[in-house]
Each structure stands twice: as C-alpha cells, then as structure tokens.
Design a protein around this motif. Structure first.
Motif, short mmCIF file in Angstrom:
data_model
loop_
_atom_site.label_atom_id
_atom_site.label_comp_id
_atom_site.label_asym_id
_atom_site.label_seq_id
_atom_site.Cartn_x
_atom_site.Cartn_y
_atom_site.Cartn_z
N GLY A 13 0.70 -1.38 0.22
CA GLY A 13 0.18 0.01 -0.30
C GLY A 13 0.46 1.56 0.00
N ALA A 14 2.66 1.14 0.39
CA ALA A 14 3.11 2.32 0.09
C ALA A 14 2.95 2.91 -1.33
CB ALA A 14 4.26 1.78 0.98
N SER A 15 3.41 4.21 -0.96
CA SER A 15 3.32 4.95 -2.52
C SER A 15 4.82 4.81 -2.99
CB SER A 15 2.66 6.30 -2.35
OG SER A 15 3.99 6.94 -1.07
N SER A 16 6.08 5.33 -2.38
CA SER A 16 7.32 5.07 -2.36
C SER A 16 7.66 3.38 -3.64
CB SER A 16 8.02 4.41 -1.81
OG SER A 16 8.33 3.81 -0.96
N ALA A 17 8.17 3.46 -4.54
CA ALA A 17 8.44 2.53 -5.96
C ALA A 17 9.79 2.26 -4.88
CB ALA A 17 9.02 3.44 -6.49
N GLN A 18 10.10 0.89 -5.32
CA GLN A 18 10.95 0.31 -5.07
C GLN A 18 12.11 -0.26 -5.95
OE1 GLN A 18 11.21 -1.03 -1.40
NE2 GLN A 18 8.98 -0.14 -0.99
N ALA A 19 13.36 0.24 -5.74
CA ALA A 19 13.93 0.13 -7.13
C ALA A 19 15.05 -0.62 -7.33
CB ALA A 19 14.87 1.63 -7.32
N GLU A 20 15.01 -1.53 -5.99
CA GLU A 20 15.97 -3.19 -6.27
C GLU A 20 15.56 -4.19 -6.76
OE1 GLU A 20 18.40 0.15 -4.64
OE2 GLU A 20 19.32 -2.14 -4.99
N VAL A 21 14.77 -4.29 -7.52
CA VAL A 21 13.66 -5.44 -8.13
C VAL A 21 14.27 -5.26 -9.32
CG1 VAL A 21 12.02 -6.66 -8.99
CG2 VAL A 21 11.54 -5.31 -6.83
N SER A 22 15.83 -6.19 -9.09
CA SER A 22 16.49 -5.99 -10.84
C SER A 22 16.40 -6.81 -11.73
CB SER A 22 17.99 -6.13 -10.19
OG SER A 22 17.81 -7.73 -9.85
N ASN A 23 15.55 -8.10 -11.34
CA ASN A 23 14.48 -8.88 -12.72
C ASN A 23 13.35 -9.34 -11.54
OD1 ASN A 23 15.43 -9.97 -14.87
ND2 ASN A 23 15.89 -11.96 -14.34
N THR A 24 12.37 -9.01 -13.44
CA THR A 24 11.12 -9.86 -13.17
C THR A 24 10.85 -11.22 -14.02
OG1 THR A 24 9.97 -8.36 -13.60
CG2 THR A 24 10.35 -8.77 -11.65
N ALA A 25 9.96 -11.61 -13.98
CA ALA A 25 9.43 -12.90 -14.20
C ALA A 25 7.94 -13.74 -14.50
CB ALA A 25 10.22 -14.42 -15.31
N ASP A 26 7.84 -14.40 -15.65
CA ASP A 26 6.28 -14.57 -14.84
C ASP A 26 6.52 -15.43 -13.16
OD1 ASP A 26 5.22 -13.20 -17.14
OD2 ASP A 26 5.24 -15.45 -18.76
N ASN A 27 7.48 -16.76 -13.89
CA ASN A 27 7.45 -16.75 -12.56
C ASN A 27 8.45 -16.94 -11.59
OD1 ASN A 27 9.52 -17.47 -14.18
ND2 ASN A 27 9.66 -19.03 -13.47
N GLY A 28 9.00 -15.92 -11.25
CA GLY A 28 9.67 -15.59 -10.32
C GLY A 28 10.89 -13.85 -10.37
N PHE A 29 11.44 -13.38 -9.73
CA PHE A 29 12.26 -12.64 -9.52
C PHE A 29 13.72 -12.20 -9.07
CE2 PHE A 29 9.52 -12.88 -5.58
CZ PHE A 29 9.66 -12.84 -4.49
N THR A 30 14.06 -11.56 -8.90
CA THR A 30 15.75 -10.75 -8.06
C THR A 30 15.20 -9.61 -7.47
OG1 THR A 30 16.95 -12.51 -9.46
CG2 THR A 30 17.90 -11.15 -8.15
N VAL A 31 15.72 -9.74 -6.25
CA VAL A 31 16.31 -8.16 -5.61
C VAL A 31 17.10 -7.86 -4.70
CG1 VAL A 31 13.97 -7.89 -5.01
CG2 VAL A 31 15.26 -9.25 -2.84
N LYS A 32 18.13 -6.93 -5.51
CA LYS A 32 19.49 -7.07 -4.74
C LYS A 32 19.74 -5.57 -3.68
CE LYS A 32 21.63 -8.67 -8.68
NZ LYS A 32 22.13 -8.09 -9.93
N HIS A 33 20.61 -5.79 -2.73
CA HIS A 33 20.53 -4.28 -2.29
C HIS A 33 22.09 -4.65 -1.50
CE1 HIS A 33 16.35 -2.83 -1.59
NE2 HIS A 33 16.38 -4.20 -1.24
N LEU A 34 22.78 -3.14 -1.44
CA LEU A 34 24.27 -3.52 -1.63
C LEU A 34 24.66 -2.02 -0.32
CD1 LEU A 34 27.06 -3.73 -1.59
CD2 LEU A 34 26.68 -2.56 -4.01
N THR A 35 25.05 -1.86 0.78
CA THR A 35 25.69 -0.45 1.12
C THR A 35 26.35 -1.08 1.98
OG1 THR A 35 25.27 0.36 2.88
CG2 THR A 35 24.80 -1.84 3.80
N VAL A 36 27.87 0.23 2.65
CA VAL A 36 28.44 -0.36 3.48
C VAL A 36 28.63 -0.15 4.46
CG1 VAL A 36 31.15 0.84 2.99
CG2 VAL A 36 30.01 0.92 1.21
N VAL A 37 29.13 -1.38 5.66
CA VAL A 37 29.29 -0.64 6.56
C VAL A 37 29.89 -0.39 7.45
CG1 VAL A 37 28.29 -2.25 9.19
CG2 VAL A 37 27.18 -2.90 6.70
#
Length: 199
Positions: A13-37
């Motif tokens: 329900g949130a309005s902000s877009a999720q930009a880290e979905v790097s790939n989608t298909a009819d039967n799946g998807f990939t999400v990626k996140h990277l940060t420096v700790v």
C-alpha cells in the motif's frame, strides 16, 4: 503468518517505488541491496549469524526476533522457535519454523541460504538469499541478493516490491548496528515552535 500478511499489505500500500527489483519473470524475481557497513568483515559476520540482533520481529511468526537463531554451516538452520511466556515467566516452545537452510558459509565472506520467506513459504517456490561481504577500506561492503522462482499465486508485480522492501529493511537494520555513535544519537532538525518564532 498473519503478521507477514499485514506487513505485506502495508508495503504494497505504500506509494514509494522499490527500485531494487533487478529482474522479474512470470514465475520469479530477483531483488538486490548493497550498502557499506562501518565495521570489519569479522564483526559484521558475527552480527549476521546472530539474526535476533537485526532481523525485524515484525517479519516473523512469533512477533519476537529473540526467537531467531542461525547455525552458520552447510545444512544449518535459520529458524525460529514459537515460544510463549506464562504469567509466572516460564517460557515454553509450542513449535518451530525453518525460514532458510544454509547452503554455503565462509566466515567473513559469504552466506548463502535457501528458503521461501514469509508468505512465500506456502507457495511452490524456491528462494535463495546470498549475503556477500567485501572489505572496503576500514569498512565492509555488504550485499543481499534474494532470488525467487517457481509457481506462486501472488502476482509477481506485487509480491516482488513487497519482498524487496522486507529484504532492504533487514540490511538497513544490520548496518544501523554499526552506525557511528554520534550519527546514531543525532536527532533531525526540527522547526521552532510558533511562540519561539515570535520572540
């Protein structure tokens, strides 16, 4: 399970877009996140394998992150105890949940686990979460890559952004444990009250 559904509803329900979905298909998807700790790979690794410290309890079956544990070796479990506490403070386990199973673990470098998280557990899908650690000066670059594929009744264009939000949140919470003390204590600037403006 009900907590998971509520969390997904809130994210969807949130309005902000999720930009880290790097790939989608009819039967799946990939999400990626990277940060420096702001910590060494050794210290970050020790924290990663203690999920009760950083995984949000809202994304659990029990509602309490203290019930999480992880055995960081091949075949090991990222699991959750379904515990209750009676009025006289006696804790008892009513069951358990396997969230993921460890496929690969190399101290301070990488952790790969297999498991369909949250409401995906009830679907005929496979999920693989790869956590990578790489030295970056005195800090550590940490990546979370979660790949999901198989048959599911959730529409991919809805579930992928929701899962992306959950995975991204966990990495943010992990990094926050290593934030410099002055940054963690800093409070956002606030506007002065109306009567202060008038003085």
């Amino acid at each position: 399970m009900f907590r998971f559904i509520l969390s997904l509803v809130a994210i969807l329900g949130a309005s902000s877009a999720q930009a880290e979905v790097s790939n989608t298909a009819d039967n799946g998807f990939t999400v990626k996140h990277l940060t420096v700790v702001n910590g060494s790979a050794e210290d970050v690794w020790k924290t990663i394998i203690a999920p009760a410290r950083w995984w949000n309890g809202e994304h659990s079956f029990s509602g309490n992150a203290d019930n999480f544990y992880l055995v960081p070796q091949a075949g090991g479990c990222f699991c959750e105890l379904l515990r209750t506490t009676s009025e006289d403070n006696i804790k008892s386990a009513e069951g358990s949940v396997q969230h993921m199973r460890v496929l690969f673990a190399q101290n301070g470098k990488a952790l790969r686990m297999s498991g369909a998280l949250g409401p995906l557990q009830g679907e005929a899908v496979t999920g693989t979460l790869t956590i990578g650690l790489r030295p970056d000066g005195d800090n550590t670059a940490v990546s979370f890559v979660y790949k999901v594929g198989g048959y599911m009744e959730f529409p991919v264009d809805q579930i992928a952004p929701a899962v992306d939000g959950v995975i991204g949140e966990q990495l943010t919470r992990l990094a926050a444990l290593f934030a410099p003390e002055e940054e963690a204590e800093a409070e956002p600037d606030s506007e002065p009250e109306e009567d202060e403006k008038a003085e």
